[in-house]
Design an enzyme around this catalytic site. Structure first.
Site, PDB file in Angstrom:
ATOM      1  N   PRO A  35       0.821  -1.229   0.000  1.00  0.00           N
ATOM      2  CA  PRO A  35       0.000   0.000   0.000  1.00  0.00           C
ATOM      3  C   PRO A  35       0.847   1.269   0.000  1.00  0.00           C
ATOM      4  O   PRO A  35       0.339   2.361  -0.212  1.00  0.00           O
ATOM      5  CB  PRO A  35      -0.828  -0.113   1.286  1.00  0.00           C
ATOM      6  N   GLU A  85       2.718  -7.780   8.543  1.00  0.00           N
ATOM      7  CA  GLU A  85       2.785  -6.312   8.626  1.00  0.00           C
ATOM      8  C   GLU A  85       3.511  -5.715   7.425  1.00  0.00           C
ATOM      9  O   GLU A  85       3.567  -4.493   7.257  1.00  0.00           O
ATOM     10  CB  GLU A  85       3.504  -5.878   9.912  1.00  0.00           C
ATOM     11  N   ARG A 108      -4.412  -7.727 -20.740  1.00  0.00           N
ATOM     12  CA  ARG A 108      -5.380  -7.342 -21.773  1.00  0.00           C
ATOM     13  C   ARG A 108      -4.805  -6.300 -22.739  1.00  0.00           C
ATOM     14  O   ARG A 108      -5.350  -6.079 -23.814  1.00  0.00           O
ATOM     15  CB  ARG A 108      -6.712  -6.889 -21.183  1.00  0.00           C
ATOM     16  N   ASP A 114     -11.487   2.164 -23.920  1.00  0.00           N
ATOM     17  CA  ASP A 114     -11.682   1.887 -22.499  1.00  0.00           C
ATOM     18  C   ASP A 114     -11.475   3.142 -21.665  1.00  0.00           C
ATOM     19  O   ASP A 114     -10.774   4.071 -22.089  1.00  0.00           O
ATOM     20  CB  ASP A 114     -10.680   0.819 -22.023  1.00  0.00           C
TER      21      ASP A 114
HETATM   22  N1  SAM Z   1       1.517  -2.636   7.488  1.00  0.00           N
HETATM   23  C1  SAM Z   1       1.335  -2.377   6.093  1.00  0.00           C
HETATM   24  C2  SAM Z   1       1.001  -0.918   5.875  1.00  0.00           C
HETATM   25  O1  SAM Z   1       0.281  -0.364   6.703  1.00  0.00           O
HETATM   26  O2  SAM Z   1       1.451  -0.344   4.866  1.00  0.00           O
HETATM   27  C3  SAM Z   1       0.202  -3.221   5.532  1.00  0.00           C
HETATM   28  C4  SAM Z   1       0.536  -4.643   5.363  1.00  0.00           C
HETATM   29  S1  SAM Z   1      -0.760  -5.544   4.606  1.00  0.00           S
HETATM   30  C5  SAM Z   1      -1.696  -6.070   5.979  1.00  0.00           C
HETATM   31  C6  SAM Z   1      -0.019  -7.035   4.056  1.00  0.00           C
HETATM   32  C7  SAM Z   1       0.402  -7.072   2.608  1.00  0.00           C
HETATM   33  O3  SAM Z   1      -0.725  -6.863   1.775  1.00  0.00           O
HETATM   34  C8  SAM Z   1       1.384  -6.016   2.165  1.00  0.00           C
HETATM   35  O4  SAM Z   1       2.711  -6.365   2.459  1.00  0.00           O
HETATM   36  C9  SAM Z   1       1.142  -5.950   0.682  1.00  0.00           C
HETATM   37  O5  SAM Z   1       1.864  -6.967  -0.019  1.00  0.00           O
HETATM   38  C10 SAM Z   1      -0.326  -6.272   0.559  1.00  0.00           C
HETATM   39  N2  SAM Z   1      -1.167  -5.071   0.329  1.00  0.00           N
HETATM   40  C11 SAM Z   1      -2.008  -4.510   1.221  1.00  0.00           C
HETATM   41  N3  SAM Z   1      -2.624  -3.452   0.706  1.00  0.00           N
HETATM   42  C12 SAM Z   1      -2.184  -3.319  -0.561  1.00  0.00           C
HETATM   43  C13 SAM Z   1      -2.456  -2.403  -1.621  1.00  0.00           C
HETATM   44  N4  SAM Z   1      -3.304  -1.386  -1.462  1.00  0.00           N
HETATM   45  N5  SAM Z   1      -1.830  -2.581  -2.811  1.00  0.00           N
HETATM   46  C14 SAM Z   1      -0.945  -3.598  -2.967  1.00  0.00           C
HETATM   47  N6  SAM Z   1      -0.650  -4.499  -1.995  1.00  0.00           N
HETATM   48  C15 SAM Z   1      -1.253  -4.369  -0.814  1.00  0.00           C
END
Ligand code: SAM
Length: 235
Positions: free
Chosen positions: A94, A122, A160, A175
Site C-alpha cells: 500500500p 505487517e 489485456r 476503455d
Molecule cells: N503494514 C502495512 C502498511 O500499513 O502499509 C500493511 C501490510 S498488509 C496487511 C499485508 C500485505 O498486503 C502487504 O505487504 C502488501 O503486499 C499487501 N497489500 C495490502 N494493501 C495493498 C495495496 N493497497 N496494494 C498492494 N498491496 C497491498
C-alpha cells in the site's frame, strides 16, 4: 510476456487466471503466468516465512531470505545486473506508487519478465526492497490482508493490453482512462427494455452523431465522478 507471482498462498491463484481474456492469452502463449510458493524457499525445518519485528511492535514481518531465494532461483543468479533485460521486480504494497492504466500500458509495452511479490503480515523486510525490487506498487489507498488480490489486478490490467490479447471484436482504445476520460455508456438489444429506451441517436446509424454523443457522455461521466482525470497531470 512472462509473469511470475511469488506468494505463500499459491492456492489463491488456482483458477483466477483461467477465465476469459487471460485464459485465451495464456492458451495463445501471449503470456505465461507462473505461481511460486515462497514457502518452498525457506531453509528452516518449520518453513517459517515470518518473524518478529526488530524494534518491537505489533504483528510479524515477512522474512527476506525466502524471497531472495525464490527470486535468485527464478533468475538463476544472485547478481541483479545479470537479470535478463526488460525484467521488472515489483513489490505489492500500500506504500507504493498507485497503479493506473498508463502504468499497465507501460508494463505491457516495456516488460518481458514481470515478477510480482505478494506481501503478507505487517509487510516485507525492507532489505527485499533495497536489494531486489525495481518498484513498489499499490492498487489503491486501502490495506489488503495480502498482495495476492493486487497481483491479480495488475496481471489482468496488463495482459489485456498485450498485442493480440483482446480479440478483434474488442479493443482497449475506447476503455476508460485510455484517452483520459471514463468510457461512455453502452446499450444492447432490446431497444426497449421494460419501457427503458435506448437513446435515439444510437439507433439512427449516423456514425458522426454517435461519436459526438459518446464523447459528450464520456465527458459528462468523467466530470461527475472523476474531475481529477480532466486535469491531465493527474491522469
Ligand atoms: N503494514 C502495512 C502498511 O500499513 O502499509 C500493511 C501490510 S498488509 C496487511 C499485508 C500485505 O498486503 C502487504 O505487504 C502488501 O503486499 C499487501 N497489500 C495490502 N494493501 C495493498 C495495496 N493497497 N496494494 C498492494 N498491496 C497491498
Amino acid at each position: 510476456m512472462k509473469i511470475d507471482v511469488l506468494t505463500i498462498f499459491p492456492e489463491f491463484f488456482r483458477e483466477v487466471f483461467d477465465f476469459g481474456i487471460i485464459r485465451r492469452a495464456r492458451l495463445a502463449e501471449i503470456v505465461e503466468i507462473n505461481i511460486h510458493d515462497i514457502r518452498e524457499f525457506t531453509t528452516d525445518k518449520h518453513r517459517m516465512t515470518d518473524d518478529r519485528p526488530f524494534g518491537g511492535g505489533d504483528g510479524m514481518v515477512f522474512k527476506a531470505e525466502p524471497i531472495f531465494n525464490a527470486i535468485e532461483n527464478l533468475m538463476g543468479t544472485t547478481e541483479r545486473e545479470k537479470y535478463p533485460p526488460r525484467t521488472r521486480v515489483v513489490l505489492l504494497t500500500p506504500q507504493g506508487r498507485v497503479f493506473k492504466q498508463a502504468m499497465a500500458k507501460e508494463f505491457a509495452d516495456e516488460v518481458d519478465n514481470l515478477i510480482l511479490i505478494c506481501g503478507r503480515y505487517e509487510g516485507v523486510d525492507e532489505r527485499v526492497n533495497e536489494a531486489l525490487v525495481n518498484e513498489e506498487i499499490s492498487i489503491g489507498d486501502y490495506v489488503l490482508s495480502g498482495g495476492e488480490p493486487a497481483a491479480v489486478v495488475m496481471t489482468d490490467a496488463i495482459v489485456r493490453l498485450l498485442p493480440n490479447a483482446l480479440g478483434s471484436e474488442t479493443s482497449a482504445e475506447n476503455d476508460s482512462f485510455s484517452d483520459g476520460l471514463l468510457d461512455y455508456p453502452h446499450y444492447t438489444r432490446p431497444a426497449d427494455f421494460r419501457g427503458m429506451k435506448v437513446p435515439e441517436v444510437l439507433l439512427n446509424g449516423n456514425h458522426a452523431e454517435i461519436e459526438k454523443w459518446r464523447r459528450q457522455k464520456a465527458l459528462e461521466k468523467t466530470q461527475k465522478f472523476r474531475q481529477d482525470l480532466l486535469n491531465k497531470e493527474n491522469s
